[in-house]
Design an enzyme around this catalytic site. Structure first.
Site, PDB file in Angstrom:
ATOM      1  CB  VAL A  95      44.649  40.887  44.639  1.00 31.99           C
ATOM      2  CG1 VAL A  95      43.586  41.562  43.778  1.00 31.99           C
ATOM      3  CG2 VAL A  95      44.006  40.240  45.870  1.00 31.99           C
ATOM      4  CG  HIS A  99      47.614  45.472  45.647  1.00 24.95           C
ATOM      5  ND1 HIS A  99      47.484  44.489  44.684  1.00 24.95           N
ATOM      6  CD2 HIS A  99      48.114  44.856  46.740  1.00 24.95           C
ATOM      7  CE1 HIS A  99      47.874  43.341  45.183  1.00 24.95           C
ATOM      8  NE2 HIS A  99      48.282  43.531  46.429  1.00 24.95           N
ATOM      9  CG  MET A 100      51.768  51.505  47.926  1.00 22.93           C
ATOM     10  SD  MET A 100      51.918  53.296  47.700  1.00 22.93           S
ATOM     11  CE  MET A 100      53.039  53.365  46.311  1.00 22.93           C
ATOM     12  CG  HIS A 101      50.229  45.819  50.792  1.00 21.05           C
ATOM     13  ND1 HIS A 101      49.308  45.006  51.424  1.00 21.05           N
ATOM     14  CD2 HIS A 101      50.549  45.193  49.630  1.00 21.05           C
ATOM     15  CE1 HIS A 101      49.080  43.937  50.682  1.00 21.05           C
ATOM     16  NE2 HIS A 101      49.827  44.019  49.594  1.00 21.05           N
TER      17      HIS A 101
HETATM   18  P1  AMP Z   1      49.018  40.884  47.810  1.00 17.81           P
HETATM   19  O1  AMP Z   1      49.459  39.658  48.528  1.00 17.81           O
HETATM   20  O2  AMP Z   1      50.076  41.949  47.729  1.00 17.81           O
HETATM   21  O3  AMP Z   1      48.380  40.580  46.472  1.00 17.81           O
HETATM   22  O4  AMP Z   1      47.901  41.529  48.739  1.00 17.81           O
HETATM   23  C1  AMP Z   1      46.529  41.385  48.515  1.00 17.81           C
HETATM   24  C2  AMP Z   1      45.837  42.025  49.692  1.00 17.81           C
HETATM   25  O5  AMP Z   1      44.478  42.233  49.357  1.00 17.81           O
HETATM   26  C3  AMP Z   1      45.865  41.182  50.974  1.00 17.81           C
HETATM   27  O6  AMP Z   1      46.497  41.933  52.019  1.00 17.81           O
HETATM   28  C4  AMP Z   1      44.378  40.943  51.264  1.00 17.81           C
HETATM   29  O7  AMP Z   1      44.084  40.949  52.640  1.00 17.81           O
HETATM   30  C5  AMP Z   1      43.718  42.091  50.534  1.00 17.81           C
HETATM   31  N1  AMP Z   1      42.341  41.865  50.112  1.00 17.81           N
HETATM   32  C6  AMP Z   1      41.861  40.827  49.414  1.00 17.81           C
HETATM   33  N2  AMP Z   1      40.536  40.968  49.193  1.00 17.81           N
HETATM   34  C7  AMP Z   1      40.190  42.156  49.756  1.00 17.81           C
HETATM   35  C8  AMP Z   1      38.962  42.870  49.873  1.00 17.81           C
HETATM   36  N3  AMP Z   1      37.815  42.402  49.350  1.00 17.81           N
HETATM   37  N4  AMP Z   1      38.970  44.052  50.530  1.00 17.81           N
HETATM   38  C9  AMP Z   1      40.118  44.539  51.045  1.00 17.81           C
HETATM   39  N5  AMP Z   1      41.306  43.915  50.979  1.00 17.81           N
HETATM   40  C10 AMP Z   1      41.340  42.729  50.338  1.00 17.81           C
END
Ligand code: AMP
Length: 116
Positions: A95, A99-101
């Site tokens: 995405v 963002h920070m996980h």
């Molecule tokens: P990344 O791979 O670091 O870009 O992580 C993107 C994260 O966004 C993944 O862990 C997805 O599960 C999460 N994600 C995508 N769409 C949504 C959404 N609508 N609500 C919550 N999390 C989302």
């Protein structure tokens, strides 16, 4: 380029929001990788870490203090947890809104698999 996260900020699509202030938003990951899996994002649309500017430092600092508070509130601070920021394709980013996980609630193991 707007992403699904901008739509969450604008309340155009639902999310399980756990924290919000003027700089950042935090919500549960839709596909959790651990018992606790929260995404913390700046409200400004920053595509990747490569696109950060010095003006973003307040929001980026806030992401850490919010992560610390969420971990404490979730009861995982003492055991520990992991903060992850993926950048671009090799980093596994999917995405294009920085963002920070925050992941925890179980033993996470080594950070990366070593090449065999
Ligand atoms: P990344 O791979 O670091 O870009 O992580 C993107 C994260 O966004 C993944 O862990 C997805 O599960 C999460 N994600 C995508 N769409 C949504 C959404 N609508 N609500 C919550 N999390 C989302």
């Amino acid at each position: 380029m707007s992403t699904v996260f901008s739509k969450i900020i604008a309340r155009e699509i639902p999310a399980d929001i756990v924290y919000e202030d003027e700089l950042v938003l935090a919500f549960k990951d839709i596909a959790p990788a651990a018992p606790v899996h929260i995404l913390i994002i700046p409200k400004r649309e920053i595509a990747t870490v490569n696109d950060i500017t010095p003006d973003d430092e307040p929001a980026l600092g806030r992401m850490f203090t919010v992560a610390r508070q969420i971990a404490q509130d979730a009861g995982i601070a003492a055991d520990g947890y992991r903060l992850i920021v993926n950048c671009n394709h090799h980093g596994g980013q999917e995405v294009w809104h920085l963002h920070m996980h925050l992941v925890g609630g179980r033993r996470l193991g080594r950070m990366l698999a070593r090449p065999q």
